[in-house]
Structures are given as structure tokens and as C-alpha cells.
Motif scaffolding. Sequence first.
Motif, PDB file in Angstrom:
ATOM      1  N   VAL A 286      -2.030  -5.192   2.375  1.00  0.00           N
ATOM      2  CA  VAL A 286      -0.966  -5.927   3.066  1.00  0.00           C
ATOM      3  C   VAL A 286       0.345  -5.871   2.275  1.00  0.00           C
ATOM      4  CG1 VAL A 286      -0.251  -8.200   3.904  1.00  0.00           C
ATOM      5  CG2 VAL A 286      -2.613  -7.451   4.224  1.00  0.00           C
ATOM      6  N   CYS A 287       0.243  -5.950   0.953  1.00  0.00           N
ATOM      7  CA  CYS A 287       1.442  -5.990   0.109  1.00  0.00           C
ATOM      8  C   CYS A 287       2.172  -4.653   0.031  1.00  0.00           C
ATOM      9  CB  CYS A 287       1.075  -6.459  -1.301  1.00  0.00           C
ATOM     10  SG  CYS A 287       0.641  -8.215  -1.374  1.00  0.00           S
ATOM     11  N   LEU A 288       1.563  -3.585   0.550  1.00  0.00           N
ATOM     12  CA  LEU A 288       2.283  -2.312   0.609  1.00  0.00           C
ATOM     13  C   LEU A 288       3.553  -2.424   1.448  1.00  0.00           C
ATOM     14  CD1 LEU A 288      -0.656   0.242   1.093  1.00  0.00           C
ATOM     15  CD2 LEU A 288       0.858   0.098  -0.888  1.00  0.00           C
ATOM     16  N   ARG A 289       3.609  -3.418   2.312  1.00  0.00           N
ATOM     17  CA  ARG A 289       4.782  -3.600   3.172  1.00  0.00           C
ATOM     18  C   ARG A 289       6.038  -3.940   2.375  1.00  0.00           C
ATOM     19  NH1 ARG A 289       5.530  -9.172   4.696  1.00  0.00           N
ATOM     20  NH2 ARG A 289       6.343  -8.503   6.697  1.00  0.00           N
ATOM     21  N   PHE A 290       5.870  -4.411   1.137  1.00  0.00           N
ATOM     22  CA  PHE A 290       7.025  -4.808   0.328  1.00  0.00           C
ATOM     23  C   PHE A 290       7.683  -3.631  -0.400  1.00  0.00           C
ATOM     24  CE2 PHE A 290       4.331  -8.742   0.311  1.00  0.00           C
ATOM     25  CZ  PHE A 290       5.159  -9.481   1.160  1.00  0.00           C
ATOM     26  N   VAL A 291       7.089  -2.433  -0.270  1.00  0.00           N
ATOM     27  CA  VAL A 291       7.685  -1.240  -0.885  1.00  0.00           C
ATOM     28  C   VAL A 291       8.728  -0.696   0.085  1.00  0.00           C
ATOM     29  CG1 VAL A 291       7.243   1.045  -1.819  1.00  0.00           C
ATOM     30  CG2 VAL A 291       5.534  -0.760  -2.101  1.00  0.00           C
ATOM     31  N   GLU A 292      10.003  -1.004  -0.192  1.00  0.00           N
ATOM     32  CA  GLU A 292      11.054  -0.700   0.776  1.00  0.00           C
ATOM     33  C   GLU A 292      12.268  -0.003   0.183  1.00  0.00           C
ATOM     34  OE1 GLU A 292      11.813  -4.654   2.206  1.00  0.00           O
ATOM     35  OE2 GLU A 292      10.511  -4.371   3.960  1.00  0.00           O
ATOM     36  N   GLU A 293      12.463  -0.081  -1.147  1.00  0.00           N
ATOM     37  CA  GLU A 293      13.704   0.415  -1.734  1.00  0.00           C
ATOM     38  C   GLU A 293      13.427   1.357  -2.904  1.00  0.00           C
ATOM     39  OE1 GLU A 293      15.896  -3.002  -2.879  1.00  0.00           O
ATOM     40  OE2 GLU A 293      16.200  -3.724  -0.820  1.00  0.00           O
ATOM     41  N   ASN A 294      14.414   2.154  -3.229  1.00  0.00           N
ATOM     42  CA  ASN A 294      14.307   3.094  -4.332  1.00  0.00           C
ATOM     43  C   ASN A 294      14.683   2.403  -5.645  1.00  0.00           C
ATOM     44  OD1 ASN A 294      14.060   5.371  -5.885  1.00  0.00           O
ATOM     45  ND2 ASN A 294      15.951   6.330  -5.151  1.00  0.00           N
ATOM     46  N   THR A 295      13.793   1.532  -6.101  1.00  0.00           N
ATOM     47  CA  THR A 295      14.015   0.783  -7.332  1.00  0.00           C
ATOM     48  C   THR A 295      12.799   0.940  -8.243  1.00  0.00           C
ATOM     49  OG1 THR A 295      13.049  -1.258  -6.462  1.00  0.00           O
ATOM     50  CG2 THR A 295      15.411  -0.919  -6.102  1.00  0.00           C
TER      51      THR A 295
ATOM     52  N   TRP B 250      -0.075  -4.088   7.389  1.00  0.00           N
ATOM     53  CA  TRP B 250      -0.821  -5.201   7.980  1.00  0.00           C
ATOM     54  C   TRP B 250      -2.094  -4.719   8.671  1.00  0.00           C
ATOM     55  CZ3 TRP B 250      -0.714 -10.091   7.031  1.00  0.00           C
ATOM     56  CH2 TRP B 250       0.453 -10.711   6.583  1.00  0.00           C
ATOM     57  N   VAL B 251      -1.991  -3.630   9.407  1.00  0.00           N
ATOM     58  CA  VAL B 251      -3.149  -3.101  10.146  1.00  0.00           C
ATOM     59  C   VAL B 251      -4.256  -2.683   9.182  1.00  0.00           C
ATOM     60  CG1 VAL B 251      -3.950  -1.184  11.579  1.00  0.00           C
ATOM     61  CG2 VAL B 251      -1.842  -2.401  12.182  1.00  0.00           C
ATOM     62  N   LEU B 252      -3.913  -1.951   8.135  1.00  0.00           N
ATOM     63  CA  LEU B 252      -4.926  -1.512   7.175  1.00  0.00           C
ATOM     64  C   LEU B 252      -5.536  -2.698   6.435  1.00  0.00           C
ATOM     65  CD1 LEU B 252      -3.264   1.693   5.627  1.00  0.00           C
ATOM     66  CD2 LEU B 252      -4.961   1.545   7.461  1.00  0.00           C
ATOM     67  N   GLY B 253      -4.726  -3.679   6.077  1.00  0.00           N
ATOM     68  CA  GLY B 253      -5.247  -4.860   5.404  1.00  0.00           C
ATOM     69  C   GLY B 253      -6.195  -5.653   6.278  1.00  0.00           C
ATOM     70  N   LEU B 254      -5.834  -5.808   7.540  1.00  0.00           N
ATOM     71  CA  LEU B 254      -6.699  -6.538   8.475  1.00  0.00           C
ATOM     72  C   LEU B 254      -8.010  -5.801   8.690  1.00  0.00           C
ATOM     73  CD1 LEU B 254      -7.014  -8.901  10.465  1.00  0.00           C
ATOM     74  CD2 LEU B 254      -5.921  -7.471  12.212  1.00  0.00           C
ATOM     75  N   LEU B 255      -7.936  -4.487   8.864  1.00  0.00           N
ATOM     76  CA  LEU B 255      -9.139  -3.675   9.055  1.00  0.00           C
ATOM     77  C   LEU B 255     -10.062  -3.784   7.848  1.00  0.00           C
ATOM     78  CD1 LEU B 255     -10.204  -1.737  11.244  1.00  0.00           C
ATOM     79  CD2 LEU B 255      -9.145   0.132   9.984  1.00  0.00           C
ATOM     80  N   ASP B 256      -9.497  -3.741   6.655  1.00  0.00           N
ATOM     81  CA  ASP B 256     -10.277  -3.871   5.428  1.00  0.00           C
ATOM     82  C   ASP B 256     -10.953  -5.236   5.351  1.00  0.00           C
ATOM     83  OD1 ASP B 256     -10.652  -3.026   2.356  1.00  0.00           O
ATOM     84  OD2 ASP B 256      -9.974  -5.109   2.429  1.00  0.00           O
ATOM     85  N   GLY B 257     -10.220  -6.306   5.626  1.00  0.00           N
ATOM     86  CA  GLY B 257     -10.783  -7.653   5.519  1.00  0.00           C
ATOM     87  C   GLY B 257     -11.907  -7.901   6.504  1.00  0.00           C
ATOM     88  N   VAL B 258     -11.743  -7.430   7.732  1.00  0.00           N
ATOM     89  CA  VAL B 258     -12.778  -7.628   8.760  1.00  0.00           C
ATOM     90  C   VAL B 258     -14.075  -6.926   8.376  1.00  0.00           C
ATOM     91  CG1 VAL B 258     -13.389  -7.032  11.131  1.00  0.00           C
ATOM     92  CG2 VAL B 258     -11.163  -8.055  10.639  1.00  0.00           C
TER      93      VAL B 258
END
Length: 497
Positions: free
Chosen positions: A374-383, A472-480
Motif C-alpha cells: 500500500v505504501c508504494l503509493r507514496f513514491v511520487e517524486e524524484n527525491t 492499493w489493489v496489490l495491498g488489498l489482494l495480499d491482505g485477503v
Amino acid sequence: MPRRRPAWLLSLTQQGSKPPMFLKFRSSDGLIIGTISLAVFTDMFLYGVIVPVIPFALEERSHVTHDRVQYWVSVLIAIYGAALLAFSPICGWLADHSSSRRTPLLLGLVALLGATVMLHIGSKIGILIVARILQGVSAAVVWVVGLALLADTVPQNRLAQSMGYLSLGMSLGILIAPLLGGVVYEKGGYGAVFAMAYALVGLDIILRLLLVEKKVAARWDPEAEERVREINDSRTGIQKQPKETNGAATVVTDPEKGTSETTTPAPSDPITTEPLPERTRDRLPPVISLLYSRRLLSALFCSLIQAALMTSFDSVLTLRAAEIFHWRSTGAALLFLPIVIPTFIAPLFGYMSDRWGGRYLATFGFVLACAPFVCLRFVEENTIRDKVLICTLLALIGFSLAMTFPPFMAEISGIVEAKERKMLAMGGKGYGKGGAYAQAYALFNVAFAGGCMIGPLLAGFVADKSWSTMAWVLGLLDGVTAIPAFLFLGGWFFEKA
């Protein structure tokens, strides 16, 4: 007059009355496990080595327009999974009805070599598609026959640890291949990438020719004969009940529920040797009758999702790194390294599964991986912060999913043994001389192939619209997936023996 074959060729083909040279070494557990692990690694390496290369090769060699690259990357990766899915049941049936596991393994190499050559020299999309299909056929042979050979070699109580080495080979192949592929492609070009592939196939050929199956070695080696007897007794042990039980209890394992029923004949009743009626499902082909097991269905579902999660990065990580960090193939390939490193401890997870059972290990692995996905969604900028973040998250995902693979693979073999014991106890014939290991692992292969097909397509098409939604989709699939792993792995949780 026919020419007499030389002694070294007789030895390699395991013919004649004399034992093959270096029999103990060539039939040892270490060589067999190592050969199968290398075969899995080779197959996965050739599957993944083009992952960081193909986006650039499609534009430069196949002249695909930039806006269609993501589409063809996802399709070419998914075609491999589709071929693996289609050919696995066929390979399973043939392997269980073949006198040798080694011969199909060698034939699989022919398909793999052909696929490698086509990928190397081909530039047309049609040729690339045919090459990926051949790779899928080769993978079906390697996985189905290789896993069945491992089940023929290692007793059930040590099988998960051995599967850990296969898991290591699979994970290294599928994840280190993009790393090497990207670096070598940027430094040496397309031909250098396939020079690595040809060298690996050559090593694989040598080891597969050297391998001697335990049942072949048993003709000359008493230790191998004892091992074959041990595994056969484990598989059909309930068949060796005494004719007179004198009221003694008989334990029959129910593989569908993972429970045991203890039955004791009444003292006043005459002892009868008449078997219980055989169920209709047990007269079906093994590949179908196995599907009546809830344990197996759960293991197959978990394996499908695990494969989907692992391969989902193949279609998105390279392009995401190019889009956010402006990296080419080398930089993008390095992102696979954090996922690779944790897989080195997969044999330890296999040992833990053998000792304490795989239910809690696999469940914990899925639960632990949920948040990083789920936290992969926070990778957004070239920093620097985002670069450190994505590496950390990928390392956590690799560590977590490494826990899940050995329990599932050992579970398949355990279910076959349990079902065969019950069939024999009910008066059936079991799965016959060839057993059903290859057909059971063919079902596993179908699930794994489904994951290899679904993962890249799902991640690729969703990420094409929104990277955040994909996370979100991959995180939800993993948790289920943790739910069926907890409830059914090793048997229905609420019904104890």
C-alpha cells in the motif's frame, strides 16, 4: 552390425548392467536438489532477463511506438504465463505415466534453447510471441517434473526445506535476471544479454545429464533403495495394516479437512477385512479428484496470488523508475535488488515450515507484506527520500513473500500423500505405481502460471491509469490471501485431529 556405444555415453544415459560412474554423487540429495533448483533458476532467469530490456528493444528493434510499449510489455510477459498454464496439466499426466523424470527434463531444455535463440535473433512481434510460448512450455516441464522428482527424492518431513532451495532459485531467477539484464544490456548490448543466457543453458544441460534418479540408483545403491522404500512407505503406509487388529484403533487421515478419524471395531464384532466403499471421486483422474480437497484449493489460490504479487513488478517497476527517477535499464534493474536479497533465507523458512508447520509462517508473510504494498503509493517524486522509500518497501515485500513459498509447495505433496492413504484405507487402488505428484504439481503450476499471467496484466493496466490505485489493489489482494492461508493450510483450522 550395430555400433557399440562408448562407456561414458552408457553411463550418462543410465543404461547397461554396470552402475553409472560416480553413482553416489550423481544420485545424492544435494545434486538432485541443486539440479532442480538450477533448472528453476534458469527458466526464471530467461523469463526475467528481458524485463528491463524489452521496453527499449521493442522501440529500437521492433519499431513499436512509445505509447504501445506498456501494452506489449504486459502482453509478452502474460503470454509466458498463459503457455505455462495450458501445458502444465499435459506435462503432469505424461510425467506420472513416464518411467523417468529425467528424460522430460532434458526435452524441456530443447524448448528453452529454441525460445532463447528466437528471442535473440527475432525482431518481429510474432517471433517474440512464439518464443515466449516456448518458454512457457519449458517452464511447465521444469516445474511439474522437477517438483515431482523432488517429492520422489526427499521425505515429506524434510520437503519444505528442500522446496526452500527451489524457492531461492525461483526468486533469484525472477528477480536478479532483470538486474543483470539491465546492466549488461546498457554496457554490452542485446547480444551480451543472450551470451549470459546461453552460458546458463549450457551449465543446465551438463547437470541434467549428470543427474541419476533415486529409483534408478536403487538398482545398485542400498542407501538409495532404502530411501525409495521410505518414501513409498510414507505415501502408502496405511496399506500395510495387519489382517487382524484385535480391536486396535485405526487412524485414517482426511485430506479435505486435514483431520484424522480414529475408528475401533467393537470387541464382540467379528474382524472383517472387507474395505469401505470407494468414493466416486476417487475413481476420477487424479488431476480432477485432487481438486475435491479444500486444502489443495486453498494452497493453489495462495500460490496464484503469491505469483501474481511477485511478477506484478515485472511490468511496472522499470517504467516507473524511468518516469519518476529518469533511470534507464541499469538504474531500473537495481530496483530489483532489494527484493532479491531476502530470498537467500528461503531455505530457513522451509526449515521452519517443516518443524512448526506452514500455516502461521505463510499467514504472517502475507500480513507483513500488506502495508509495504500500500505504501508504494507514496513514491511520487524524484527525491532521495522517495528512492530510499521504494528500496525499503521492496525489501520488506521480498522478505515477507519469501516466507510464503516453501509452505505451499510442501503442502501439495502432503495433500497427495494424505489422499492416497485414505483411498487405500477405503479399498481403492490409490494413484497407482506412478503416483500423482506430477499431476498435483501440474495444478500448482497452473495456479502459478495464472499468477504470472494476472500479475503483470493487473499491475500494468492499473498502473497505466494510476500508480496509487495499483498500490492499493496489490495491498488489498495480499491482505485477503492471508485468510485462506490461515484457515486451510495444513487442514481446516477449527477441526483438530
